[in-house]
Structure formats: structure tokens, C-alpha cells
Design an enzyme around this catalytic site. Structure first.
Site, short mmCIF file in Angstrom:
data_model
loop_
_atom_site.label_atom_id
_atom_site.label_comp_id
_atom_site.label_asym_id
_atom_site.label_seq_id
_atom_site.Cartn_x
_atom_site.Cartn_y
_atom_site.Cartn_z
N TYR A 133 4.84 0.04 3.31
CA TYR A 133 3.43 -0.38 3.31
C TYR A 133 2.63 0.43 4.33
CZ TYR A 133 -0.68 -3.40 3.88
OH TYR A 133 -1.96 -3.87 3.97
N LEU B 59 -9.60 -11.03 2.00
CA LEU B 59 -10.62 -10.32 2.76
C LEU B 59 -11.80 -9.93 1.87
CD1 LEU B 59 -8.56 -8.06 5.18
CD2 LEU B 59 -9.08 -10.49 5.31
N SER C 36 -4.49 0.07 8.17
CA SER C 36 -3.75 -1.01 8.81
C SER C 36 -3.08 -0.53 10.09
CB SER C 36 -2.69 -1.55 7.85
OG SER C 36 -1.84 -2.47 8.49
N ARG D 263 1.06 -13.05 18.97
CA ARG D 263 0.61 -11.69 18.67
C ARG D 263 -0.88 -11.66 18.35
NH1 ARG D 263 0.22 -9.03 13.49
NH2 ARG D 263 0.09 -6.76 13.74
N ILE E 142 -7.62 -6.47 -10.46
CA ILE E 142 -6.86 -6.60 -11.71
C ILE E 142 -6.91 -8.02 -12.24
CG2 ILE E 142 -5.33 -4.65 -11.29
CD1 ILE E 142 -3.22 -6.65 -10.32
N SER F 22 -4.89 -7.88 12.51
CA SER F 22 -4.56 -9.11 11.78
C SER F 22 -5.82 -9.92 11.57
CB SER F 22 -3.50 -9.95 12.52
OG SER F 22 -3.96 -10.34 13.79
N PHE G 139 -10.49 -1.92 -0.62
CA PHE G 139 -9.61 -2.93 -0.03
C PHE G 139 -8.49 -3.32 -0.99
CE2 PHE G 139 -12.34 -3.11 3.45
CZ PHE G 139 -11.93 -4.06 4.38
N LYS H 134 -0.44 3.58 4.12
CA LYS H 134 -1.66 3.70 4.91
C LYS H 134 -1.76 5.09 5.56
CE LYS H 134 -2.83 -0.55 4.02
NZ LYS H 134 -3.91 -0.84 3.05
#
Length: 278
Positions: A135, A13, A110, A172, A33, A164, A70, A139
Site C-alpha cells: 500500500y 474521507l 500517505s 499514535r 465504483i 491518520s 482520493f 503511494k
């Protein structure tokens, strides 16, 4: 705007955000990184940095107006694996943003923060957290962190609950798709909206089957243009009957809602790596 910072610039992204963000500021500082992120755009420079290091974030955010955050470990995994980049990393970004006097954090949250809600229940931006994984829990942590830093320290934040953002290749995604063009628009509006305070907005395109409601975030000016219905005929022809007792089919979080805690959610998804090349 003089300086914007983009964390997670080496990610898929991030690769689509780098160029448009250079058009919004005199200098874009991209960070991750990785050793490098390829050819840089005019007005962009790269600084390697670790989200888990407050010193790194203090260095990179110095002189910035806003940060588009992000960066993260982008899958479910053991809590210890997410602790540094996702939990401590979020704190370091907010604390460094506060200490360096930034105005706003734009954060890639998310749908997994609310992933255990049933998909036939259209949810808005004010429902309580129902994370589907560690995860998703990270968020939730960052959203509450942003709320607290706004209430206590006046640091604005916009939390983008992305559903998504990948190619539409499953049923989905007919409701959850966020196109790359709409992603860019969403981030741009989160940056240039005059006042945000603490805000949550769903990152989803203008899909006929969208299962979330952004009405309470309309002041941001985000008006998605793409619609996943263009893919519906082919996707549904290739999709077998779904199990209505499987949380992966019935919950907003998709496969993340059905995996055991600590087990990969992406392993059950066919996410195509179509990162933008420079």
C-alpha cells in the site's frame, strides 16, 4: 473554476470533501465504483467509473480543471489486489489528466510512503521513500509519477501524505491525527494555491506531538487549527505500556509497519466509520 473531479467519493474521507468542493467550482463530478453515493449536493453530479480503466478516466476528466484523487483500495493487501486501483489507477488518472489538459492533480498520498522511519525521528517532506507495505509502495509510485509528469509534461500535483484522519482512540493518533476540518482546509489550499509544481505536504493537524515537519510546504498556505492534545489524558489513561521493539509502536507507519507484506494493516486499528451522511 468550472469543473472539479473527486475520485473515491464513496469513501469516508470523500464524504467530507464533497460539499466543500462544490463551493469551489461550478460543477463537481464525484466518481467511484459504487452504484450511487446518496443524495447529491447542489452543483454535484455522480459518474460511476473504475480507476483501473483509462477509458473511464478519460471520460470523467473531460473538461475538468483539476482532479482530487482520493480513490484507492485503502488497506494493505496482496500486490495483485492493489495493482488495479492503486498502481494502474494512479497512472490512468495522471495520463487522463495530461491528455485532457488539466492543470493539477491533488492526490491522497500517505505516511505509509515513509512508514518505516522511526517515529522519534521527525521527518520532513524531502526524506527518501521508505514504504512499509505494498500500500505504501503504491503511494511512492504515485508520488514519483507526479514528479515525472511535472518534469516531463508540466502537470502540477500536490501529494497529501495523510497520517491518520480518523477519531483519536490510540496513542499514535495523538501525533498523527488529521481532523476533518483540517483535511478540508488542506485540500482547499492544494487547489487554490496559485502555483504548486510538484509538491508534498503532510496531512496532519496542529498536534503538539506531530512527528513530521511541513516547513518546506508552507507556501501552500495550509495552517491546521485542531490539536489532538485535547484527547491525550483519556487516551493515555486507556493505553497500556507500548513495546519499544514493536515497529507498530516505533515507526511512523504504525500497525502497517509491523504487519507482513500483503496482510491487512487496518485489522490492527480501531478505525471508526463515521462517514458523513447525505
Amino acid at each position: 473554476m468550472k469543473k472539479l473531479v473527486l475520485t473515491g467519493a464513496a469513501g469516508r474521507l470523500g464524504s467530507y470533501l464533497r460539499e466543500p468542493l462544490t463551493q469551489m467550482c461550478e460543477e463537481l463530478v464525484s466518481t467511484d465504483i459504487a452504484e450511487d453515493i446518496g443524495t447529491l449536493y447542489p452543483g454535484e453530479r455522480y459518474e460511476k467509473g473504475d480507476l483501473a480503466s483509462l477509458d473511464d478516466m478519460m471520460r470523467i476528466l473531460e473538461g475538468a480543471d483539476m482532479v482530487v484523487h482520493f480513490g484507492a483500495f485503502v488497506d494493505e493487501g496482496p500486490f495483485e489486489q492493489l495493482l488495479g486501483p492503486n498502481f494502474i489507477g494512479a497512472y490512468n488518472v495522471w495520463e487522463a489528466a495530461h491528455q485532457r489538459g488539466l492543470r493539477r492533480v491533488v492526490y491522497a498520498s500517505s505516511i505509509h510512503a515513509v512508514g518505516m522511519y522511526p517515529k522519534n525521528e521527525c521527518i520532513d517532506t524531502e526524506v527518501r521513500h521508505r514504504p512499509d507495505t505494498f500500500y505504501g509502495l503504491a503511494k511512492c509510485f504515485a508520488e514519483d509519477l507526479g514528479s515525472m509528469y511535472w518534469d516531463k509534461r508540466g502537470l502540477e500535483s500536490v501529494h497529501l501524505r495523510i497520517l491518520s484522519c480518523a477519531q483519536v482512540n490510540n496513542a499514535r493518533a495523538l501525533g498523527s491525527w488529521l481532523s476533518y476540518d483540517d483535511l478540508i482546509q488542506l485540500v482547499q489550499r492544494s487547489i487554490d494555491t496559485p502555483v504548486s509544481g510538484f509538491s508534498i505536504v503532510y496531512g496532519v493537524s496542529n498536534n503538539d506531538r506531530a512527528p513530521v515537519d511541513n516547513a518546506k510546504a508552507s507556501f501552500l498556505g495550509y495552517r491546521p487549527k485542531d490539536n489532538a492534545e485535547q484527547f491525550a489524558e483519556q487516551v493515555l489513561a486507556e493505553t497500556g505500556p507500548l513495546d519499544n521493539q514493536d515497529p507498530g509502536h516505533m515507526c511512523h507507519g504504525g500497525p502497517f509497519a509491523s504487519v507482513d507484506l500483503g496482510q491487512s494493516g487496518l485489522a490492527g486499528m480501531n478505525v471508526i466509520d463515521d462517514a458523513k451522511k447525505t
